[in-house]
Design an enzyme around this catalytic site. Structure first.
Site, mmCIF file in Angstrom:
data_model
loop_
_atom_site.group_PDB
_atom_site.id
_atom_site.type_symbol
_atom_site.label_atom_id
_atom_site.label_comp_id
_atom_site.label_asym_id
_atom_site.label_seq_id
_atom_site.Cartn_x
_atom_site.Cartn_y
_atom_site.Cartn_z
ATOM 1 N N CYS A 193 -38.561 22.746 9.445
ATOM 2 C CA CYS A 193 -39.926 21.860 10.092
ATOM 3 C C CYS A 193 -40.141 20.563 9.170
ATOM 4 O O CYS A 193 -39.525 19.673 9.179
ATOM 5 C CB CYS A 193 -40.926 22.887 10.169
ATOM 6 N N HIS A 210 -38.394 27.935 12.736
ATOM 7 C CA HIS A 210 -38.977 28.584 11.303
ATOM 8 C C HIS A 210 -38.225 30.103 11.022
ATOM 9 O O HIS A 210 -38.481 31.099 11.296
ATOM 10 C CB HIS A 210 -40.345 28.763 11.357
ATOM 11 N N GLU A 235 -38.031 31.622 8.597
ATOM 12 C CA GLU A 235 -38.667 32.388 7.705
ATOM 13 C C GLU A 235 -39.952 33.316 8.311
ATOM 14 O O GLU A 235 -40.458 34.309 7.805
ATOM 15 C CB GLU A 235 -39.424 31.827 6.434
#
Lengths: 82, 230
Positions: free
Chosen positions: B86, B203, B205
């Site tokens: 990002c 994302h 994560e």
């Protein structure tokens, strides 16, 4: 050393789509400004700097633009010095 | 695998990355403050998401000059593995480690939702544990993820198999209606020329534990562990 005032205009390159400009253009159309053909949103910087002479000021400004103020992948710029 | 998560002022996914790498993937993980010059000898550097320097001027434009970026660029140029997620991707673009630039999403809206990504390259060190054309459920959260580059660059990325992820349907169909932000060719993630730097807008994560609704992001971390051999 002399003090110079520069005005830097940054706009998206013609080849790059400007979604913000497009939206503002549509807003103008809906306000009745039907004749408005094109609109690009850009950025404007006022820079005051000290330099030996005009050439040195121009060189510094070019560097500033290409290092930081402008992303030359998508943007173009004009510097006006006074 | 030793992981360094870089923290810029305004990063806000740094703790998520740290948590996933340390507690989920059991890696030796540490934060590196952006003013530091020591990356702490990592196998992987993560540039996390967020709003470094408030997104002033352009997303990533100021962070790219943070002191630690000199070491990150050197690390990458020496073949070190770097992933930018990002805002991290935006910083990699501004730093010139990846080609192209980001424009505002075509809707001009900040988009925060789960999307589908089709894996386009399973040979990279970031994707070797994924299956060809595997579709991943990973969230995006950005206002400026509309990837663009000149046609020659796009052609090169395509020819060199450097487009790693594309926005797709759940079944892996690539079409404009599955493109959340207007990115050229539905591009969600790209590699550098040497294949050691990945930038991606989604994302992983935030999708590495079932409790968060998807663990599809794990495939990327598992691939990195595989290629690091530890």
């Amino acid at each position: 050393m002399k003090t110079f005032n520069a005005k830097v205009n940054v706009t998206l390159k013609k080849s790059v789509l400007d979604p913000q400009g497009q939206t503002v253009l549509e807003a103008l159309h809906s306000l009745g400004y039907k004749g408005t053909e094109n609109l690009r949103v850009g950025k404007y910087f006022e820079v005051t700097l000290n330099a030996q002479d005009e050439n040195s000021a121009k060189t510094q400004l070019k560097e500033m633009c290409e290092k930081l103020l402008v992303n030359t992948v998508i943007e173009q710029y004009e510097v006006h010095l006074s | 695998m030793k992981v360094s998560v870089v923290v810029f002022p305004g990063s806000n996914c740094d703790s998520d990355c740290f948590n996933v790498m340390k507690d989920v993937m059991k890696c030796d993980t540490q934060f590196v403050w952006h003013k530091d010059h020591d990356l702490k000898k990592p196998d992987l550097v993560i540039l996390p998401g967020g709003f470094s320097y408030g997104d002033y001027l352009r997303c990533g434009a100021i962070a790219r000059f943070s002191p630690v970026m000199r070491e990150v660029v050197q690390f990458a140029n020496n073949g070190g593995t770097v992933i930018g997620i990002c805002n991290g991707f935006q910083i990699l673009l501004e730093a010139g480690l990846l080609p192209g630039a980001m424009l505002a999403n075509r809707s001009l809206k900040f988009i925060c939702k789960h999307v589908w990504l089709r894996t386009e390259n399973t040979k990279s060190k970031f994707t070797n544990r994924l299956k060809p054309a595997q579709v991943l459920n990973i969230p995006i959260a950005h206002g400026e993820g509309n990837y663009t580059a000149d046609p020659d660059t796009i052609k090169r990325l395509r020819d060199e198999n450097r487009i790693v992820f594309r926005y797709s349907s759940e079944s892996g169909e690539i079409a404009d209606k599955f493109n959340p932000n207007g990115a050229v060719e539905n591009i969600a993630g790209i590699l550098n020329e040497k294949g050691n730097v990945l930038g991606m807008m989604p994302h992983p994560e935030r999708a590495s534990e079932d409790i968060l609704g998807s663990h599809d992001g794990r495939g990327i971390w598992e691939s990195l562990l595989e290629s690091a051999g530890k």
